[in-house]
Design a protein around this motif. Structure first.
Motif, mmCIF file in Angstrom:
data_model
loop_
_atom_site.group_PDB
_atom_site.id
_atom_site.type_symbol
_atom_site.label_atom_id
_atom_site.label_comp_id
_atom_site.label_asym_id
_atom_site.label_seq_id
_atom_site.Cartn_x
_atom_site.Cartn_y
_atom_site.Cartn_z
ATOM 1 N N TYR A 52 -7.144 2.010 9.371
ATOM 2 C CA TYR A 52 -6.740 1.053 9.922
ATOM 3 C C TYR A 52 -5.236 0.990 9.167
ATOM 4 N N ILE A 53 -4.828 1.413 8.176
ATOM 5 C CA ILE A 53 -2.914 1.437 7.728
ATOM 6 C C ILE A 53 -3.180 3.258 7.762
ATOM 7 N N GLU A 54 -1.748 3.672 7.957
ATOM 8 C CA GLU A 54 -1.432 4.544 6.999
ATOM 9 C C GLU A 54 0.377 5.127 6.943
ATOM 10 N N GLY A 55 0.168 6.334 5.770
ATOM 11 C CA GLY A 55 1.549 6.154 4.814
ATOM 12 C C GLY A 55 1.329 5.902 3.578
ATOM 13 N N LEU A 56 0.685 5.671 2.979
ATOM 14 C CA LEU A 56 -0.493 4.734 2.306
ATOM 15 C C LEU A 56 -0.015 6.253 0.760
ATOM 16 N N ASP A 57 0.607 5.965 0.208
ATOM 17 C CA ASP A 57 -0.131 7.190 -1.348
ATOM 18 C C ASP A 57 -0.044 6.901 -2.501
ATOM 19 N N ILE A 58 -0.916 6.565 -3.546
ATOM 20 C CA ILE A 58 -0.816 5.836 -4.610
ATOM 21 C C ILE A 58 -0.944 6.855 -5.918
ATOM 22 N N VAL A 59 -0.300 6.747 -6.412
ATOM 23 C CA VAL A 59 -0.465 7.743 -7.595
ATOM 24 C C VAL A 59 -0.813 6.607 -8.754
ATOM 25 N N GLN A 60 -1.964 6.965 -9.105
ATOM 26 C CA GLN A 60 -2.871 5.983 -9.979
ATOM 27 C C GLN A 60 -2.546 5.910 -11.809
ATOM 28 N N TYR A 61 -2.023 6.968 -11.837
ATOM 29 C CA TYR A 61 -1.333 6.666 -13.064
ATOM 30 C C TYR A 61 0.798 6.853 -13.459
ATOM 31 N N ILE A 62 1.063 6.026 -12.769
ATOM 32 C CA ILE A 62 1.911 5.286 -12.736
ATOM 33 C C ILE A 62 1.983 3.542 -12.298
ATOM 34 N N ARG A 63 2.713 3.035 -12.714
ATOM 35 C CA ARG A 63 2.271 1.347 -12.542
ATOM 36 C C ARG A 63 3.598 1.186 -12.399
ATOM 37 N N GLN A 64 4.421 1.559 -11.851
ATOM 38 C CA GLN A 64 6.263 0.447 -11.064
ATOM 39 C C GLN A 64 5.809 0.900 -10.225
ATOM 40 N N PRO A 65 6.446 -0.678 -9.591
ATOM 41 C CA PRO A 65 6.603 -0.846 -7.975
ATOM 42 C C PRO A 65 7.229 0.293 -7.424
ATOM 43 N N ALA A 66 7.210 0.488 -6.517
ATOM 44 C CA ALA A 66 8.083 1.410 -5.280
ATOM 45 C C ALA A 66 7.543 0.902 -4.060
#
Length: 92
Positions: A52-66
């Motif tokens: 349903y969406i694309e382009g999502l790249d989550i890095v779970q060990y970094i909690r910074q807004p980007a």
């Protein structure tokens, strides 16, 4: 059923953001959609895995807004139009 409402809000936000050149990543957060960060992240991952969406790249060990270049797909737009569960979410 609450997840359907949150998902509907997410997809609607992404669909509306297609009208703008830049994606509003600061406004794209759990608080805006009425949920907590963990559920928000889990729903985004599920939406991407389901196509349903694309382009999502989550890095779970970094909690910074980007900036997140997420966009809706035609599959999600057709779902918004045709699925009764999504139509229930529109009543919000």
């Amino acid at each position: 059923m609450e997840d359907f409402r949150i998902i509907y809000r997410i997809l609607k936000f992404l669909q509306q953001s297609m009208d703008f050149e830049d994606f509003d990543s600061e406004g794209f957060n759990a608080e805006r959609f009425g949920t907590n960060p963990n559920r928000f992240q889990a729903l985004l991952i599920q939406l991407q895995r389901a196509g349903y969406i694309e382009g999502l790249d989550i890095v779970q060990y970094i909690r910074q807004p980007a900036p997140i270049p997420i966009r809706t797909t035609t599959s999600s737009i057709s779902t918004l139009i045709s699925c009764p569960a999504w139509k229930q979410g529109r009543k919000i």
